[in-house]
Design an enzyme around this catalytic site. Sequence first.
Site, PDB file in Angstrom:
ATOM      1  N   LYS A 148       0.775  -1.252   0.041  1.00 47.22           N
ATOM      2  CA  LYS A 148       0.016  -0.069   0.088  1.00 47.22           C
ATOM      3  C   LYS A 148       0.892   1.161  -0.129  1.00 47.22           C
ATOM      4  CE  LYS A 148      -3.875  -2.059   2.345  1.00 47.22           C
ATOM      5  NZ  LYS A 148      -4.763  -1.810   3.539  1.00 47.22           N
TER       6      LYS A 148
ATOM      7  N   ASN B  59      -4.867   2.051  -1.801  1.00 38.14           N
ATOM      8  CA  ASN B  59      -5.458   0.615  -1.673  1.00 38.14           C
ATOM      9  C   ASN B  59      -6.235   0.187  -2.776  1.00 38.14           C
ATOM     10  OD1 ASN B  59      -7.815   1.734  -0.670  1.00 38.14           O
ATOM     11  ND2 ASN B  59      -8.428  -0.073   0.517  1.00 38.14           N
TER      12      ASN B  59
ATOM     13  N   ASP C  55      -9.529   2.510   2.795  1.00 37.00           N
ATOM     14  CA  ASP C  55      -9.375   1.800   4.042  1.00 37.00           C
ATOM     15  C   ASP C  55      -9.945   2.727   5.077  1.00 37.00           C
ATOM     16  OD1 ASP C  55      -8.013  -0.695   3.260  1.00 37.00           O
ATOM     17  OD2 ASP C  55      -5.942   0.083   3.568  1.00 37.00           O
TER      18      ASP C  55
ATOM     19  N   ALA D 119       1.852   2.012  11.530  1.00 36.31           N
ATOM     20  CA  ALA D 119       1.820   3.438  10.759  1.00 36.31           C
ATOM     21  C   ALA D 119       2.080   3.124   9.219  1.00 36.31           C
ATOM     22  CB  ALA D 119       3.131   4.213  11.576  1.00 36.31           C
ATOM     23  N   GLY D 120       1.649   1.942   8.989  1.00 38.72           N
ATOM     24  CA  GLY D 120       1.847   1.501   7.707  1.00 38.72           C
ATOM     25  C   GLY D 120       0.307   2.159   6.839  1.00 38.72           C
TER      26      GLY D 120
ATOM     27  N   ARG E 104       6.843  -0.340  15.238  1.00 43.33           N
ATOM     28  CA  ARG E 104       7.915  -0.984  15.441  1.00 43.33           C
ATOM     29  C   ARG E 104       9.111   0.373  15.261  1.00 43.33           C
ATOM     30  NH1 ARG E 104       7.637  -6.441  12.245  1.00 43.33           N
ATOM     31  NH2 ARG E 104       6.654  -4.981  10.960  1.00 43.33           N
TER      32      ARG E 104
ATOM     33  N   GLY F 272     -12.735  -7.133  11.802  1.00 48.82           N
ATOM     34  CA  GLY F 272     -12.323  -6.337  10.443  1.00 48.82           C
ATOM     35  C   GLY F 272     -13.305  -6.626   9.127  1.00 48.82           C
TER      36      GLY F 272
END
Length: 266
Positions: free
Chosen positions: A71, A92, A108, A133-134, A157, A243
Amino acid sequence: MITGKTKTLAILADPVTHVRTPQALNQRFAEAGIDAVLVPLEVPAKALQATVNGLKACRNFAGFVVTVPHKTTVPAFCDVLSARAAAAMSVNVIRRGADGLLYGDLLDGEGFARGLERAGIEVAGKRVFLAGAGGAASAIAFALAARGIAALSIANRSTAKAEALIARLAAQYPALECHAQADPSDHDIAINGTSLGLNADDPLPFDPAALSKGTLVAEVIMQPEVTALLTAAEARGLRIHTGKYMLEEQLNEMLSFLTRDMGEVL
């Protein structure tokens, strides 16, 4: 029946075995009488640009759905980005227009936020913890900021990646209290915006035992529907949000976006 007139689309992922969008979107095509098919393609990162460029050259190709881990890479291959995709630096969904250009958007966040609303969950004024944070996490952050959350804590991370997202949010929503934080306690909503949970042996994105009583725990993972995180949250008596809500709310938007120029693609 697939014929020479059928418009083709693809979902790009790696791995691809967990995706549910092809089943759902192909059903929508059939119900709407749209002669189109979406197929899953497992594309490694090193082959992504070549895949996108190759399919872009096919005149009966109508577009892509994009998921993990591509993405945040595909925006560079789009000719035009929506404002929200450009702000989040993530895409996306991509439509191949009648002009042969690739138009990228980010659904998204809207899908996730609308899923919360459909479940009767109000986000305005709430304190939100977000793991990740993607691409998906960035989209969710912007959608929730637009709906007036009071504060957002981002755990990732890579602290640098979290801080880069915070900087982009601050540029558009300067009044939002936003900071990098690994502690999920004292939040109204805790969200997994990472891919952790796709595999049975994945670690939890955050510890449900650290959550405050009454925290809602929400997922972006669609398969399995109830992840290890949600199972652990339920065991603590916390409300969960799967989800599937995000997927269902995205489908109508995807259908509209991807078929906008479909009659002219050939």
